[in-house]
Design a protein around this motif. Structure first.
Motif, mmCIF file in Angstrom:
data_model
loop_
_atom_site.group_PDB
_atom_site.id
_atom_site.type_symbol
_atom_site.label_atom_id
_atom_site.label_comp_id
_atom_site.label_asym_id
_atom_site.label_seq_id
_atom_site.Cartn_x
_atom_site.Cartn_y
_atom_site.Cartn_z
ATOM 1 N N UNK A 90 13.794 5.555 5.027
ATOM 2 C CA UNK A 90 15.256 5.305 4.281
ATOM 3 C C UNK A 90 15.508 4.388 3.896
ATOM 4 N N UNK A 91 14.150 3.246 4.086
ATOM 5 C CA UNK A 91 14.186 2.094 3.009
ATOM 6 C C UNK A 91 13.799 2.344 1.786
ATOM 7 N N UNK A 92 12.507 3.386 1.590
ATOM 8 C CA UNK A 92 12.398 3.729 0.583
ATOM 9 C C UNK A 92 13.974 4.315 -0.419
ATOM 10 N N UNK A 93 14.970 5.418 -0.152
ATOM 11 C CA UNK A 93 15.976 5.770 -0.187
ATOM 12 C C UNK A 93 16.907 4.817 -1.028
ATOM 13 N N UNK A 94 17.005 3.558 -0.080
ATOM 14 C CA UNK A 94 17.561 2.783 -0.145
ATOM 15 C C UNK A 94 17.245 1.796 -1.651
ATOM 16 N N UNK A 95 15.446 1.616 -1.145
ATOM 17 C CA UNK A 95 15.272 1.020 -2.979
ATOM 18 C C UNK A 95 15.681 1.951 -3.816
ATOM 19 N N UNK A 96 15.458 3.342 -3.846
ATOM 20 C CA UNK A 96 15.245 3.680 -4.766
ATOM 21 C C UNK A 96 16.738 3.876 -5.894
ATOM 22 N N UNK A 131 18.684 1.160 -4.805
ATOM 23 C CA UNK A 131 18.339 -0.066 -5.562
ATOM 24 C C UNK A 131 17.751 -0.393 -7.648
ATOM 25 N N UNK A 132 16.578 0.578 -7.073
ATOM 26 C CA UNK A 132 16.179 0.162 -8.367
ATOM 27 C C UNK A 132 16.444 1.139 -9.571
ATOM 28 N N UNK A 133 17.689 1.620 -8.990
ATOM 29 C CA UNK A 133 17.925 2.642 -10.484
ATOM 30 C C UNK A 133 18.771 2.230 -10.624
ATOM 31 N N UNK A 134 19.767 1.323 -10.017
ATOM 32 C CA UNK A 134 20.483 0.530 -10.629
ATOM 33 C C UNK A 134 21.698 1.118 -11.444
ATOM 34 N N UNK A 135 21.679 2.541 -10.851
ATOM 35 C CA UNK A 135 23.355 3.278 -10.841
ATOM 36 C C UNK A 135 23.601 3.811 -9.291
ATOM 37 N N UNK A 136 23.018 3.174 -8.195
ATOM 38 C CA UNK A 136 23.707 3.163 -7.345
ATOM 39 C C UNK A 136 25.048 3.153 -7.035
ATOM 40 N N UNK A 137 25.766 4.070 -6.290
ATOM 41 C CA UNK A 137 27.495 4.368 -6.035
ATOM 42 C C UNK A 137 27.441 3.304 -4.454
ATOM 43 N N UNK A 138 28.082 3.062 -3.776
ATOM 44 C CA UNK A 138 28.536 2.524 -2.314
ATOM 45 C C UNK A 138 28.426 3.811 -1.552
ATOM 46 N N UNK A 139 29.289 5.098 -2.875
ATOM 47 C CA UNK A 139 28.848 6.203 -1.940
ATOM 48 C C UNK A 139 27.729 6.828 -0.913
ATOM 49 N N UNK A 140 26.762 6.169 -2.655
ATOM 50 C CA UNK A 140 25.421 6.702 -2.143
ATOM 51 C C UNK A 140 25.142 6.369 -0.799
ATOM 52 N N UNK A 141 25.223 5.029 -0.662
ATOM 53 C CA UNK A 141 25.000 4.139 -0.331
ATOM 54 C C UNK A 141 25.039 4.440 0.848
ATOM 55 N N UNK A 158 0.773 -1.686 -0.256
ATOM 56 C CA UNK A 158 -0.228 0.502 -0.144
ATOM 57 C C UNK A 158 0.808 1.378 -0.113
ATOM 58 N N UNK A 159 1.951 1.673 0.570
ATOM 59 C CA UNK A 159 3.316 2.491 1.216
ATOM 60 C C UNK A 159 3.663 2.415 -0.293
ATOM 61 N N UNK A 160 3.759 1.199 -1.273
ATOM 62 C CA UNK A 160 4.782 1.837 -2.039
ATOM 63 C C UNK A 160 6.293 0.705 -1.965
ATOM 64 N N UNK A 161 6.930 0.194 -1.360
ATOM 65 C CA UNK A 161 7.957 -0.108 -0.483
ATOM 66 C C UNK A 161 8.108 -1.660 -1.408
ATOM 67 N N UNK A 162 6.811 -2.196 -1.530
ATOM 68 C CA UNK A 162 6.831 -3.609 -2.395
ATOM 69 C C UNK A 162 5.791 -3.238 -3.338
ATOM 70 N N UNK A 163 6.381 -3.876 -4.374
ATOM 71 C CA UNK A 163 4.904 -3.525 -5.769
ATOM 72 C C UNK A 163 4.499 -4.536 -5.980
ATOM 73 N N UNK A 164 3.038 -3.962 -6.445
ATOM 74 C CA UNK A 164 2.080 -4.213 -6.405
ATOM 75 C C UNK A 164 2.078 -5.982 -7.702
ATOM 76 N N UNK A 165 2.203 -6.431 -6.653
ATOM 77 C CA UNK A 165 2.323 -8.556 -7.416
ATOM 78 C C UNK A 165 0.663 -8.290 -9.407
#
Length: 133
Positions: free
Chosen positions: A65-71, A73-83, A25-32
């Protein structure tokens, strides 16, 4: 790829069924997607994502914070520095809470040590709680 229903996902991950629903419902898990019989269908990606969310929550990350981390990861271009930046910010918050808890422990320990444990109306703990600061 293994196909699961929500109850299966809950049992497999140890996550409460209602929590999974909330995360959707809050969007951290995708609608299956849904099956031809209109059942929600989960797969290994949902399991991995839910495990990620649960582990992050166990480590005290807020849902934002979980949303930020997932964003990242989902972007696929995360860097270790951002994390690392997000994790360092969370670590600072955890350390501040630990300092607060240590202060609380010292005050409570000192106050409880003053108690006699006798059946008398005077009580240092009650007195400390009713003090006006």
């Amino acid at each position: 790829m293994k196909v699961l229903r929500r109850g299966d996902l809950a049992r497999l991950t140890g996550c409460n069924l209602e929590t999974i629903r909330y995360y959707e419902n809050i969007g951290v898990m995708p609608e299956p997607p849904r099956s031809s019989k209109n059942y929600r269908v989960y797969d290994d990606r949902h399991v991995a994502r839910l495990c990620f969310i649960m582990r992050a929550r166990e480590l005290g990350f807020t849902l934002d914070e979980v949303r930020d981390l997932l964003a990242l990861v989902d972007g696929g271009a995360q860097t270790c520095g951002e994390v690392q930046g997000l994790a360092n910010s969370h670590l600072a918050s955890v350390r501040a809470k630990i300092d607060d808890l240590k202060r609380i422990e010292r005050v409570l320990s000192s106050t409880v040590a003053q108690c006699t444990g006798d059946d008398v109306p005077e009580c240092p703990v009650i007195d400390a709680l009713t003090e006006v600061t």
